[in-house]
Design a protein around this motif. Structure first.
Motif, PDB file in Angstrom:
ATOM      1  N   ALA A 154       0.448  -1.097  -0.112  1.00  0.00           N
ATOM      2  CA  ALA A 154      -0.085  -0.002   0.279  1.00  0.00           C
ATOM      3  C   ALA A 154       1.111   1.045  -0.246  1.00  0.00           C
ATOM      4  O   ALA A 154       0.920   2.127  -0.556  1.00  0.00           O
ATOM      5  N   GLY A 155       2.215   0.501   0.071  1.00  0.00           N
ATOM      6  CA  GLY A 155       2.824   2.140  -0.112  1.00  0.00           C
ATOM      7  C   GLY A 155       3.633   2.743   1.108  1.00  0.00           C
ATOM      8  O   GLY A 155       4.466   3.809   1.388  1.00  0.00           O
ATOM      9  N   VAL A 156       3.178   1.888   2.625  1.00  0.00           N
ATOM     10  CA  VAL A 156       3.889   2.188   3.719  1.00  0.00           C
ATOM     11  C   VAL A 156       5.576   1.147   3.538  1.00  0.00           C
ATOM     12  O   VAL A 156       5.186   0.479   3.750  1.00  0.00           O
ATOM     13  N   ASP A 157       6.411   1.768   4.039  1.00  0.00           N
ATOM     14  CA  ASP A 157       7.773   1.152   4.542  1.00  0.00           C
ATOM     15  C   ASP A 157       7.942   1.150   5.919  1.00  0.00           C
ATOM     16  O   ASP A 157       8.955   2.747   5.931  1.00  0.00           O
ATOM     17  N   THR A 158       7.513   0.037   7.170  1.00  0.00           N
ATOM     18  CA  THR A 158       7.909   0.962   8.410  1.00  0.00           C
ATOM     19  C   THR A 158       9.494   0.365   8.629  1.00  0.00           C
ATOM     20  O   THR A 158      10.511   0.611  10.028  1.00  0.00           O
ATOM     21  N   ALA A 159      10.241  -0.635   8.131  1.00  0.00           N
ATOM     22  CA  ALA A 159      11.455  -0.846   8.018  1.00  0.00           C
ATOM     23  C   ALA A 159      12.515   0.474   7.430  1.00  0.00           C
ATOM     24  O   ALA A 159      13.487   0.330   8.115  1.00  0.00           O
ATOM     25  N   ALA A 160      12.062   0.482   6.629  1.00  0.00           N
ATOM     26  CA  ALA A 160      12.518   2.189   6.567  1.00  0.00           C
ATOM     27  C   ALA A 160      12.507   3.459   7.261  1.00  0.00           C
ATOM     28  O   ALA A 160      13.249   4.070   7.597  1.00  0.00           O
ATOM     29  N   GLY A 161      11.262   2.829   8.170  1.00  0.00           N
ATOM     30  CA  GLY A 161      10.972   4.279   9.528  1.00  0.00           C
ATOM     31  C   GLY A 161      11.753   3.632  10.530  1.00  0.00           C
ATOM     32  O   GLY A 161      12.785   5.016  10.814  1.00  0.00           O
ATOM     33  N   TYR A 173       7.790  16.676  13.277  1.00  0.00           N
ATOM     34  CA  TYR A 173       6.598  15.939  12.880  1.00  0.00           C
ATOM     35  C   TYR A 173       6.760  16.188  11.531  1.00  0.00           C
ATOM     36  O   TYR A 173       6.875  17.502  11.231  1.00  0.00           O
ATOM     37  N   ILE A 174       7.223  14.757  11.043  1.00  0.00           N
ATOM     38  CA  ILE A 174       7.860  15.348   9.343  1.00  0.00           C
ATOM     39  C   ILE A 174       6.075  14.532   8.615  1.00  0.00           C
ATOM     40  O   ILE A 174       6.123  13.113   9.758  1.00  0.00           O
ATOM     41  N   ALA A 175       5.685  14.187   8.158  1.00  0.00           N
ATOM     42  CA  ALA A 175       4.974  14.006   6.544  1.00  0.00           C
ATOM     43  C   ALA A 175       5.491  14.049   5.685  1.00  0.00           C
ATOM     44  O   ALA A 175       5.639  14.963   4.967  1.00  0.00           O
ATOM     45  N   CYS A 176       5.118  12.687   4.831  1.00  0.00           N
ATOM     46  CA  CYS A 176       5.924  12.327   3.674  1.00  0.00           C
ATOM     47  C   CYS A 176       5.290  11.294   2.769  1.00  0.00           C
ATOM     48  O   CYS A 176       4.478  10.989   3.208  1.00  0.00           O
ATOM     49  N   GLY A 177       5.408  11.524   1.391  1.00  0.00           N
ATOM     50  CA  GLY A 177       5.465  11.082  -0.071  1.00  0.00           C
ATOM     51  C   GLY A 177       5.994   9.093   0.908  1.00  0.00           C
ATOM     52  O   GLY A 177       5.392   8.046   0.112  1.00  0.00           O
ATOM     53  N   LYS A 178       7.343   8.765   1.074  1.00  0.00           N
ATOM     54  CA  LYS A 178       7.496   8.302   0.892  1.00  0.00           C
ATOM     55  C   LYS A 178       8.312   8.507   2.349  1.00  0.00           C
ATOM     56  O   LYS A 178       9.105   9.164   1.624  1.00  0.00           O
ATOM     57  N   VAL A 179       9.019   7.511   3.632  1.00  0.00           N
ATOM     58  CA  VAL A 179      10.544   7.570   3.965  1.00  0.00           C
ATOM     59  C   VAL A 179      11.046   7.359   3.202  1.00  0.00           C
ATOM     60  O   VAL A 179      12.098   6.262   3.025  1.00  0.00           O
ATOM     61  N   VAL A 180      12.432   7.897   3.211  1.00  0.00           N
ATOM     62  CA  VAL A 180      13.934   7.882   2.537  1.00  0.00           C
ATOM     63  C   VAL A 180      14.554   8.003   3.788  1.00  0.00           C
ATOM     64  O   VAL A 180      14.531   9.395   4.088  1.00  0.00           O
ATOM     65  N   LEU A 209      -0.910  10.639  -0.563  1.00  0.00           N
ATOM     66  CA  LEU A 209      -1.420  12.250  -0.453  1.00  0.00           C
ATOM     67  C   LEU A 209      -0.911  13.088  -1.125  1.00  0.00           C
ATOM     68  O   LEU A 209      -0.806  14.337  -1.478  1.00  0.00           O
ATOM     69  N   LEU A 210       0.268  12.676  -0.547  1.00  0.00           N
ATOM     70  CA  LEU A 210       2.305  13.260  -0.965  1.00  0.00           C
ATOM     71  C   LEU A 210       3.369  12.674  -1.878  1.00  0.00           C
ATOM     72  O   LEU A 210       3.153  10.993  -2.291  1.00  0.00           O
ATOM     73  N   GLY A 211       3.632  13.353  -3.469  1.00  0.00           N
ATOM     74  CA  GLY A 211       4.873  12.501  -4.166  1.00  0.00           C
ATOM     75  C   GLY A 211       5.807  11.540  -3.514  1.00  0.00           C
ATOM     76  O   GLY A 211       5.994  11.976  -1.826  1.00  0.00           O
ATOM     77  N   PRO A 212       6.228  10.929  -3.935  1.00  0.00           N
ATOM     78  CA  PRO A 212       7.551   9.924  -3.225  1.00  0.00           C
ATOM     79  C   PRO A 212       8.244  11.102  -2.853  1.00  0.00           C
ATOM     80  O   PRO A 212       9.460  10.708  -1.469  1.00  0.00           O
TER      81      PRO A 212
END
Length: 366
Positions: free
Chosen positions: A8-15, A106-113, A146-149
């Motif tokens: 679905a686009g959420v990478d908890t390992a990257a977090g 608080y950081i909201a992002c499209g993809k956790v890099v 909601l947000l781009g990568p």
């Protein structure tokens, strides 16, 4: 096999990796009053010292850095935007005379890099360290769809404390007080929607070099916000000067006049003398590129003044000397008058505050 959440686009390992990368920078802001380390559900801060206060008041502030993040994203440079966040949040705390205690982000992002998030938080941690603030918690949230990568936004909140009889504000300001400007480092974190509009109209890209600006456009525009907390706390700790400081104003959205008016009493007015300083080249160049005079930008940009102090007239020299010694340019720009006059052309209060009246007069040096 990837989890449904990852699909679905959420990478908890990257977090988790991002947290590991930022851990050292965050921990450096922790003193003995911080309990529990990094990664808890809530940050803990020991406030036992407040028992020694006669009447402790807590001060709190929350903010972001606006569309300045768009420039950081455009040139893939994320290590200073966190300093801007601390400036917008923590320097609001010191305005009332409070010492900042702790901050959360608080950081909201499209993809956790992970490396990008770590760079952002490292900047926040640097700002916290420079202002004596503990960074005790935060959240990074992936919002795919909601947000781009490569998109993100940042926000933060801070808490400080002040003894009630050391509180600064309009009630202390008196007829004859003088207004001292504290120099900005540049645009700080306000008015970037106008900046971006000007560059788009001029067809200037962030990655190109500008002789007029003196460097890469994006890097010049990402000049970090000057942090005023420690120099001001040193000033307020000087018993020979502290009682002479009556009010402080952080020049953020709305510009010089509107923000100064917020900390003046009703019935008072100030004329700020434009000839007292010369706005930095970044303001002049952007105004020219946008086909504007500097005076047309006064309600948007700080034009070289990032903070203002209202002090007793006989203490002005001492206050300026103390600030300059702490590395902050400071100079007189006006004085407070209490009395009836025609206030046409003045800014009167702002952001719901029924305060004093301020206008800028004269001309900027060529």
């Amino acid at each position: 096999m990837a989890s449904k959440y990852a699909e679905a686009g959420v990478d908890t390992a990257a977090g988790d990796l991002a947290v590991e990368l930022m851990k050292a920078a965050v921990s450096k802001t922790h003193g003995p009053q911080v309990l529990g380390g990094v990664g808890g559900f809530a940050g803990l801060f020991d406030v036992s010292f407040l028992k020694s206060f006669e009447r402790p008041l807590l001060a709190t502030s929350t903010d972001g850095v606006g569309t300045k993040v768009a420039i950081a994203q455009a040139i893939d440079k994320h290590d200073s935007i966190g300093i801007d966040l601390v400036g917008m949040v923590v320097d609001d705390i010191v305005v009332v005379g409070a010492t900042p205690l702790f901050m959360t982000d608080y950081i909201a992002c499209g993809k956790v890099v992970p490396t990008r998030i770590a760079d952002i938080v490292a900047g926040i941690a640097r700002g916290c360290d420079e202002t004596g603030t503990a960074l005790i918690g935060g959240e990074t949230a992936e919002h795919p769809g909601l947000l781009g990568p490569d998109d993100y936004d940042v926000a933060g909140a801070a808490v400080g404390a002040v003894e009630a009889d050391r509180l600064l504000g309009a009630d202390l300001v008196a007829d004859g007080d003088v207004v001292i400007a504290l120099g900005s480092s540049g645009l700080h974190s306000n008015g970037y929607s106008l900046v971006r509009h000007v560059l788009a109209g001029r067809k200037v890209t962030y990655a190109e070099h500008s002789n007029e600006l003196g460097g890469l456009v994006g890097e010049v525009l990402l000049e970090p916000t000057r942090l005023y907390t420690k120099p001001l706390l040193k000033l307020l700790a000087d018993e020979s000067l502290a009682s002479s400081v009556h009010a402080l104003s952080h020049v953020t959205g709305g510009g010089i006049a509107a923000n100064l008016a917020r900390v003046l009493p009703v019935g008072s007015w100030v004329e700020v003398d434009r000839s007292a300083w010369s706005p930095q080249p970044v303001f002049r160049v952007l105004a020219e590129w946008g086909g504007m005079g500097l005076t047309e930008t006064e309600g948007t940009w700080n034009l070289g003044i990032g903070m203002i102090a209202v002090v007793r007239a006989d203490a002005a020299d001492g206050v300026i000397t103390r600030l300059v010694t702490s590395g902050v340019p400071a100079w007189l720009v006006g004085s407070v008058t209490v009395g009836v006059r025609d206030l046409a052309g003045f800014e009167q209060g702002a952001k719901g505050v029924n305060g004093g009246a301020v206008r800028l007069v004269g001309a900027y040096p060529a």
